[in-house]
Enzyme design. Sequence first.
Site, PDB file in Angstrom:
ATOM      1  N   TYR A   1       7.641   2.248  -7.508  1.00 37.06           N
ATOM      2  CA  TYR A   1       7.054   0.909  -7.531  1.00 37.06           C
ATOM      3  C   TYR A   1       6.689   0.494  -8.955  1.00 37.06           C
ATOM      4  CZ  TYR A   1       6.803   1.682  -2.506  1.00 37.06           C
ATOM      5  OH  TYR A   1       7.113   1.956  -1.202  1.00 37.06           O
TER       6      TYR A   1
ATOM      7  N   GLU B   1       0.866  -1.164   0.000  1.00 36.75           N
ATOM      8  CA  GLU B   1       0.000   0.000   0.000  1.00 36.75           C
ATOM      9  C   GLU B   1       0.906   1.218   0.000  1.00 36.75           C
ATOM     10  OE1 GLU B   1      -2.145  -3.300   1.887  1.00 36.75           O
ATOM     11  OE2 GLU B   1      -0.429  -2.217   2.715  1.00 36.75           O
TER      12      GLU B   1
END
Length: 155
Positions: A113, A101
């Site tokens: 990411y 998250e």
Amino acid sequence: MREADVFAVHALEEEVFPEDAWSAAMLRAELDGQPETRHYLVAEVGGEIVGYAGLAAAGGQGDVQTIGVRADQRGAGIGAALLTALLDEAERRECEAVFLEVRADNAPAQRLYERFGFRRIGLRRGYYQPSGVDAVVMSRRAGRRGPVGFSRRGT
């Protein structure tokens, strides 16, 4: 990361995530899971901790618990190095997928990411407390990490 690092990591945690920092007790509890289900590490520059990261791994699934880098060290590749180490550990532990998250308002982390093959799969409204900021849920399958800073066409 070791017990002796908790004080410095907690201070950095409060600096990096002032609204929703983990407590020192939470960090110690995470260390209690090493090496069975947890893997935590620190990054040092000149003998000083400037970053840290953690992975939970069990049942073929990995979860990036946290990555934090001191503001004056961002952009130097420390976050990418920490994420590389976590993904290497997830692979060593035979994780089929890795999840995380990330704050919806943290575009630089989301780009990092994505460079590593993570894709958005959902949104958790009001996840970060007490700020109420949403979390973008991301995942990547094993073996999908490409070169850092480059994208592969068609993947």
